[in-house]
Design a protein around this motif. Sequence first.
Motif, PDB file in Angstrom:
ATOM      1  N   GLU A  54       2.288   1.819  -3.595  1.00  0.00           N
ATOM      2  CA  GLU A  54       1.348   2.352  -4.432  1.00  0.00           C
ATOM      3  C   GLU A  54       0.877   3.653  -3.812  1.00  0.00           C
ATOM      4  O   GLU A  54       0.568   4.245  -4.876  1.00  0.00           O
ATOM      5  CB  GLU A  54       0.022   1.350  -4.209  1.00  0.00           C
ATOM      6  N   ASP A  55       0.996   4.152  -2.797  1.00  0.00           N
ATOM      7  CA  ASP A  55       0.820   5.497  -2.713  1.00  0.00           C
ATOM      8  C   ASP A  55       2.032   6.590  -2.814  1.00  0.00           C
ATOM      9  O   ASP A  55       1.767   7.617  -2.631  1.00  0.00           O
ATOM     10  CB  ASP A  55       0.439   5.697  -0.959  1.00  0.00           C
ATOM     11  N   ALA A  93      -2.365   5.344 -13.256  1.00  0.00           N
ATOM     12  CA  ALA A  93      -3.286   6.464 -13.914  1.00  0.00           C
ATOM     13  C   ALA A  93      -3.216   7.570 -13.224  1.00  0.00           C
ATOM     14  O   ALA A  93      -2.875   8.671 -13.711  1.00  0.00           O
ATOM     15  CB  ALA A  93      -4.690   5.901 -14.001  1.00  0.00           C
ATOM     16  N   ARG A  94      -3.053   7.590 -11.951  1.00  0.00           N
ATOM     17  CA  ARG A  94      -2.874   8.643 -10.884  1.00  0.00           C
ATOM     18  C   ARG A  94      -1.486   9.397 -11.167  1.00  0.00           C
ATOM     19  O   ARG A  94      -1.298  10.538 -11.099  1.00  0.00           O
ATOM     20  CB  ARG A  94      -3.136   8.496  -9.535  1.00  0.00           C
ATOM     21  N   HIS A  95      -0.405   8.584 -11.060  1.00  0.00           N
ATOM     22  CA  HIS A  95       0.825   8.975 -11.318  1.00  0.00           C
ATOM     23  C   HIS A  95       1.085   9.409 -12.553  1.00  0.00           C
ATOM     24  O   HIS A  95       1.736  10.638 -12.561  1.00  0.00           O
ATOM     25  CB  HIS A  95       1.635   7.556 -11.302  1.00  0.00           C
ATOM     26  N   GLY A 102      -1.376  -0.840  -9.082  1.00  0.00           N
ATOM     27  CA  GLY A 102      -2.453  -1.213  -9.665  1.00  0.00           C
ATOM     28  C   GLY A 102      -2.620  -0.290 -10.725  1.00  0.00           C
ATOM     29  O   GLY A 102      -1.944   0.789 -10.835  1.00  0.00           O
ATOM     30  N   VAL A 103      -3.597  -0.515 -11.509  1.00  0.00           N
ATOM     31  CA  VAL A 103      -3.923   0.315 -12.774  1.00  0.00           C
ATOM     32  C   VAL A 103      -4.483   1.649 -12.367  1.00  0.00           C
ATOM     33  O   VAL A 103      -4.019   2.636 -12.851  1.00  0.00           O
ATOM     34  CB  VAL A 103      -5.305  -0.268 -13.557  1.00  0.00           C
ATOM     35  N   ASP A 104      -5.072   1.864 -11.048  1.00  0.00           N
ATOM     36  CA  ASP A 104      -5.740   3.059 -10.644  1.00  0.00           C
ATOM     37  C   ASP A 104      -4.430   4.130 -10.323  1.00  0.00           C
ATOM     38  O   ASP A 104      -4.278   5.193 -10.393  1.00  0.00           O
ATOM     39  CB  ASP A 104      -6.606   3.036  -9.440  1.00  0.00           C
ATOM     40  N   SER A 105      -3.436   3.403  -9.513  1.00  0.00           N
ATOM     41  CA  SER A 105      -2.270   4.070  -9.145  1.00  0.00           C
ATOM     42  C   SER A 105      -1.310   4.462 -10.333  1.00  0.00           C
ATOM     43  O   SER A 105      -0.920   5.761 -10.285  1.00  0.00           O
ATOM     44  CB  SER A 105      -1.450   3.011  -8.165  1.00  0.00           C
ATOM     45  N   HIS A 156       0.917  -1.070   0.031  1.00  0.00           N
ATOM     46  CA  HIS A 156      -0.054   0.019  -0.025  1.00  0.00           C
ATOM     47  C   HIS A 156       0.925   1.258   0.016  1.00  0.00           C
ATOM     48  O   HIS A 156       0.528   2.352  -0.739  1.00  0.00           O
ATOM     49  CB  HIS A 156      -0.807   0.080   1.159  1.00  0.00           C
ATOM     50  N   THR A 199      -1.392  10.968 -14.566  1.00  0.00           N
ATOM     51  CA  THR A 199      -1.914  12.249 -14.443  1.00  0.00           C
ATOM     52  C   THR A 199      -1.393  13.436 -13.638  1.00  0.00           C
ATOM     53  O   THR A 199      -1.255  14.684 -14.015  1.00  0.00           O
ATOM     54  CB  THR A 199      -3.522  12.139 -13.906  1.00  0.00           C
ATOM     55  N   GLU A 200      -0.667  12.897 -12.632  1.00  0.00           N
ATOM     56  CA  GLU A 200      -0.185  14.229 -11.722  1.00  0.00           C
ATOM     57  C   GLU A 200       1.123  14.737 -12.232  1.00  0.00           C
ATOM     58  O   GLU A 200       1.582  15.527 -11.815  1.00  0.00           O
ATOM     59  CB  GLU A 200       0.302  13.365 -10.450  1.00  0.00           C
TER      60      GLU A 200
END
Length: 70
Positions: free
Chosen positions: A24-25, A56-58, A51-54, A21, A60-61
């Motif tokens: 991923e964060d 994508a967030r990376h 994961g995929v969401d992580s 975790h 985008t940021e």
Amino acid sequence: MATRIRPHTTSADTRHCALAHDAEDGTSTPMLLARSRHASVRSLERYARPGVDSVARHVTERDPAVRRRT
């Protein structure tokens, strides 16, 4: 009467989950190494599977177009 069986969870499982975790964060590699007490980055690879969401967030940021708009 049926007995409910719980899966066996070890402290290593709990540590692995917490480190996964954290990775991923976005926790830094040196901090993950210190917390896990691993000597090499290679041994950390088992925890750092974002994961995929992580991902994508990376992305985008760090997208320059998004940063210009804010």
